[in-house]
Design a protein around this motif. Structure first.
Motif, PDB file in Angstrom:
ATOM      1  N   GLY A  29       0.800  -1.224   0.000  1.00  0.00           N
ATOM      2  CA  GLY A  29       0.000   0.000   0.000  1.00  0.00           C
ATOM      3  C   GLY A  29       0.830   1.269   0.000  1.00  0.00           C
ATOM      4  O   GLY A  29       0.288   2.369  -0.129  1.00  0.00           O
ATOM      5  N   PHE A  30       2.161   1.125   0.165  1.00  0.00           N
ATOM      6  CA  PHE A  30       3.036   2.291   0.226  1.00  0.00           C
ATOM      7  C   PHE A  30       4.095   2.236  -0.876  1.00  0.00           C
ATOM      8  O   PHE A  30       4.466   1.163  -1.356  1.00  0.00           O
ATOM      9  N   GLU A  31       4.612   3.399  -1.204  1.00  0.00           N
ATOM     10  CA  GLU A  31       5.817   3.503  -2.029  1.00  0.00           C
ATOM     11  C   GLU A  31       6.818   4.371  -1.272  1.00  0.00           C
ATOM     12  O   GLU A  31       6.489   5.509  -0.891  1.00  0.00           O
ATOM     13  N   PHE A  32       7.994   3.821  -1.010  1.00  0.00           N
ATOM     14  CA  PHE A  32       9.069   4.612  -0.429  1.00  0.00           C
ATOM     15  C   PHE A  32       9.602   5.479  -1.557  1.00  0.00           C
ATOM     16  O   PHE A  32      10.479   5.093  -2.308  1.00  0.00           O
ATOM     17  N   ALA A  33       9.029   6.687  -1.691  1.00  0.00           N
ATOM     18  CA  ALA A  33       9.222   7.481  -2.903  1.00  0.00           C
ATOM     19  C   ALA A  33      10.330   8.509  -2.796  1.00  0.00           C
ATOM     20  O   ALA A  33      10.939   8.870  -3.814  1.00  0.00           O
ATOM     21  N   ALA A  34      10.601   9.013  -1.569  1.00  0.00           N
ATOM     22  CA  ALA A  34      11.562  10.106  -1.458  1.00  0.00           C
ATOM     23  C   ALA A  34      12.240  10.077  -0.099  1.00  0.00           C
ATOM     24  O   ALA A  34      11.670   9.586   0.886  1.00  0.00           O
ATOM     25  N   VAL A  35      13.453  10.637  -0.059  1.00  0.00           N
ATOM     26  CA  VAL A  35      14.217  10.670   1.178  1.00  0.00           C
ATOM     27  C   VAL A  35      15.137  11.883   1.134  1.00  0.00           C
ATOM     28  O   VAL A  35      15.518  12.348   0.045  1.00  0.00           O
ATOM     29  N   VAL A  36      15.482  12.400   2.308  1.00  0.00           N
ATOM     30  CA  VAL A  36      16.446  13.502   2.390  1.00  0.00           C
ATOM     31  C   VAL A  36      17.798  12.935   2.812  1.00  0.00           C
ATOM     32  O   VAL A  36      17.914  12.316   3.879  1.00  0.00           O
ATOM     33  N   GLU A  37      18.795  13.107   1.957  1.00  0.00           N
ATOM     34  CA  GLU A  37      20.187  12.769   2.278  1.00  0.00           C
ATOM     35  C   GLU A  37      21.053  13.883   1.718  1.00  0.00           C
ATOM     36  O   GLU A  37      21.087  14.095   0.501  1.00  0.00           O
ATOM     37  N   ARG A  38      21.761  14.565   2.588  1.00  0.00           N
ATOM     38  CA  ARG A  38      22.498  15.752   2.155  1.00  0.00           C
ATOM     39  C   ARG A  38      23.792  15.425   1.395  1.00  0.00           C
ATOM     40  O   ARG A  38      24.209  16.173   0.541  1.00  0.00           O
ATOM     41  N   SER A  39      24.418  14.298   1.718  1.00  0.00           N
ATOM     42  CA  SER A  39      25.689  13.989   1.045  1.00  0.00           C
ATOM     43  C   SER A  39      25.730  12.544   0.548  1.00  0.00           C
ATOM     44  O   SER A  39      26.017  12.289  -0.627  1.00  0.00           O
ATOM     45  N   LYS A  40      25.427  11.600   1.416  1.00  0.00           N
ATOM     46  CA  LYS A  40      25.455  10.193   1.007  1.00  0.00           C
ATOM     47  C   LYS A  40      24.193   9.839   0.224  1.00  0.00           C
ATOM     48  O   LYS A  40      23.160  10.488   0.357  1.00  0.00           O
ATOM     49  N   HIS A  41      24.282   8.782  -0.556  1.00  0.00           N
ATOM     50  CA  HIS A  41      23.115   8.264  -1.266  1.00  0.00           C
ATOM     51  C   HIS A  41      22.928   6.792  -0.887  1.00  0.00           C
ATOM     52  O   HIS A  41      22.819   5.920  -1.742  1.00  0.00           O
ATOM     53  N   LEU A  42      22.862   6.547   0.427  1.00  0.00           N
ATOM     54  CA  LEU A  42      22.724   5.178   0.925  1.00  0.00           C
ATOM     55  C   LEU A  42      21.372   4.583   0.571  1.00  0.00           C
ATOM     56  O   LEU A  42      21.260   3.388   0.289  1.00  0.00           O
ATOM     57  N   ALA A  43      20.337   5.390   0.601  1.00  0.00           N
ATOM     58  CA  ALA A  43      18.989   4.870   0.341  1.00  0.00           C
ATOM     59  C   ALA A  43      18.882   4.299  -1.065  1.00  0.00           C
ATOM     60  O   ALA A  43      18.298   3.232  -1.273  1.00  0.00           O
ATOM     61  N   GLN A  44      19.473   4.999  -2.032  1.00  0.00           N
ATOM     62  CA  GLN A  44      19.373   4.526  -3.414  1.00  0.00           C
ATOM     63  C   GLN A  44      20.140   3.233  -3.644  1.00  0.00           C
ATOM     64  O   GLN A  44      19.833   2.494  -4.582  1.00  0.00           O
ATOM     65  N   GLN A  45      21.147   2.959  -2.819  1.00  0.00           N
ATOM     66  CA  GLN A  45      21.880   1.702  -2.962  1.00  0.00           C
ATOM     67  C   GLN A  45      20.972   0.513  -2.678  1.00  0.00           C
ATOM     68  O   GLN A  45      21.127  -0.556  -3.283  1.00  0.00           O
ATOM     69  N   ARG A  46      20.030   0.698  -1.767  1.00  0.00           N
ATOM     70  CA  ARG A  46      19.124  -0.403  -1.430  1.00  0.00           C
ATOM     71  C   ARG A  46      17.776  -0.272  -2.129  1.00  0.00           C
ATOM     72  O   ARG A  46      17.139  -1.279  -2.439  1.00  0.00           O
ATOM     73  N   TYR A  47      17.345   0.957  -2.347  1.00  0.00           N
ATOM     74  CA  TYR A  47      16.052   1.213  -2.978  1.00  0.00           C
ATOM     75  C   TYR A  47      16.294   2.128  -4.188  1.00  0.00           C
ATOM     76  O   TYR A  47      16.158   3.354  -4.097  1.00  0.00           O
ATOM     77  N   PRO A  48      16.678   1.561  -5.317  1.00  0.00           N
ATOM     78  CA  PRO A  48      17.148   2.359  -6.473  1.00  0.00           C
ATOM     79  C   PRO A  48      16.133   3.372  -6.983  1.00  0.00           C
ATOM     80  O   PRO A  48      16.526   4.389  -7.580  1.00  0.00           O
ATOM     81  N   ASP A  49      14.845   3.133  -6.762  1.00  0.00           N
ATOM     82  CA  ASP A  49      13.829   4.023  -7.332  1.00  0.00           C
ATOM     83  C   ASP A  49      13.497   5.223  -6.447  1.00  0.00           C
ATOM     84  O   ASP A  49      12.726   6.090  -6.857  1.00  0.00           O
TER      85      ASP A  49
END
Length: 348
Positions: A29-49
């Motif tokens: 029912g959810f989409e993890f659509a956006a995140v705030v990361e000021r320097s690292k891009h750790l979220a995209q490594q696990r959740y590419p979209d």
């Protein structure tokens, strides 16, 4: 498929990585659509979209987002939650809700004015150990409850690597951090106390924030003690309950955080199941017979909270943790500091 709730997470530290992103990702029912990361891009490594923003303000400007999770340092909760509501977003705020109870009231009023969902992530309501304690209390197995003690202890003399947690400012320290969990559990079980007494201290050698507390909540025929100590090498049971008929003793045994820290996703059929060695000890009287046995633990599952949020947004179900409940937690914290400073019992 039903409506998909597009969610943005305000930070991707431990809270975002462990307690929010995995559940948003697994729940259809959810989409993890956006995140705030000021320097690292750790979220995209696990959740590419996932879309990465470098500021909360930029993420709030994303009109496609339905839900914002405010999981930033405690002192920022009010400002970010208010900004999210003013941007027309539904909001989940990490515990503690706000630093001051008046701030919580302002957010509740704003959410009602805007017709938006506002909830607080008191996830420890969904721990396996607490769920069993709640069952024991509600089932009447102990008769009238007379005395309860709840602990959240650890052994850690060094300061946290999270620098913001160790700064002497409003909203930091063990009472706001771990105490929020204990107070919420106590209030969920027994309601607001008539009065309280508190002892709040700094005990680590280099600490400038409280890392020890003891609260006594006064009810009519019940006393509830809430305790936390950062220098406990051999922990006592997390829950000790005594009633007119008997007692119940339970360890702090929920395994979800440990599983999530290993990178496991909360999608297994036996998610959050307790090991038999962690089952709680019941010693009471049932139908005139003395009974002493271990009660099988229930599964803990923070997904129940997220599913509750989905049902509230899509189907108009009650919000799983009402912000008014979280304001009461902050009121208890505020009163506890008053009591500790004055060294006296304070009426609620």
């Amino acid at each position: 498929m039903g409506k998909i709730i597009k969610a943005g997470v305000c930070s991707y530290g431990m809270s975002g990585q462990v307690f929010h992103a995995p559940f948003l990702h697994v729940n259809p029912g959810f989409e993890f659509a956006a995140v705030v990361e000021r320097s690292k891009h750790l979220a995209q490594q696990r959740y590419p979209d996932v879309k990465v923003y470098t500021s909360v303000a930029d993420m709030l400007a994303d009109k496609s987002l339905d839900l914002i999770i405010v999981n930033t340092p405690n002192a920022t909760h009010f400002d970010y939650a208010k900004a999210a509501l003013e941007a027309g977003k539904n909001v989940i705020v990490e515990k503690p809700f706000t630093v001051h109870s008046e701030q919580g009231k302002e957010l509740v009023a704003l959410a009602k004015q805007k017709g938006l969902l506002l909830s607080v992530y008191h996830n420890r309501r969904y721990d396996s150990d607490y769920k069993m304690v709640r069952h024991v209390v509600q089932s009447g197995l102990l008769g009238d409850i007379l005395e309860v003690e709840i602990h959240y202890d650890r052994f850690k003399d060094e300061l946290s690597y999270k620098k913001h947690k160790e700064v002497a400012q409003p909203g930091t320290g063990a009472l706001y951090d771990l105490g929020s969990h204990l107070i919420d559990q106590a209030l969920s079980l027994f309601g607001m106390p008539e009065a309280l007494w508190a002892d709040i201290r700094n005990i680590r050698s280099t600490s400038v924030v409280d890392d020890y507390f003891e609260l006594v909540l006064y009810y009519n025929n019940l006393r509830v003690r809430l305790k936390c100590n950062y220098l406990v090498r051999e922990a006592l049971p997390a829950y000790v309950l005594h009633g007119r008929k008997g007692s119940f003793i339970k360890t702090k045994s929920d395994i979800q955080e440990a599983l999530l820290l290993k990178g496991l996703l909360p999608d297994a059929s036996d998610w959050g199941a307790e090991a038999p060695a962690e089952w709680g000890l019941l010693h009471t009287e049932i139908d005139g017979e003395i009974v002493k046995k271990f009660l099988p633990g229930s599964n803990g599952n923070y997904m129940d909270y997220f599913q509750g949020i989905y049902e509230a947004l899509v189907n108009g179900a009650p919000v799983p943790v009402q912000p008014e409940d979280a304001i009461k937690v902050i009121r208890v914290i505020e009163t506890a500091f008053e009591s500790s400073k004055a060294r006296k019992v304070v009426d609620m």
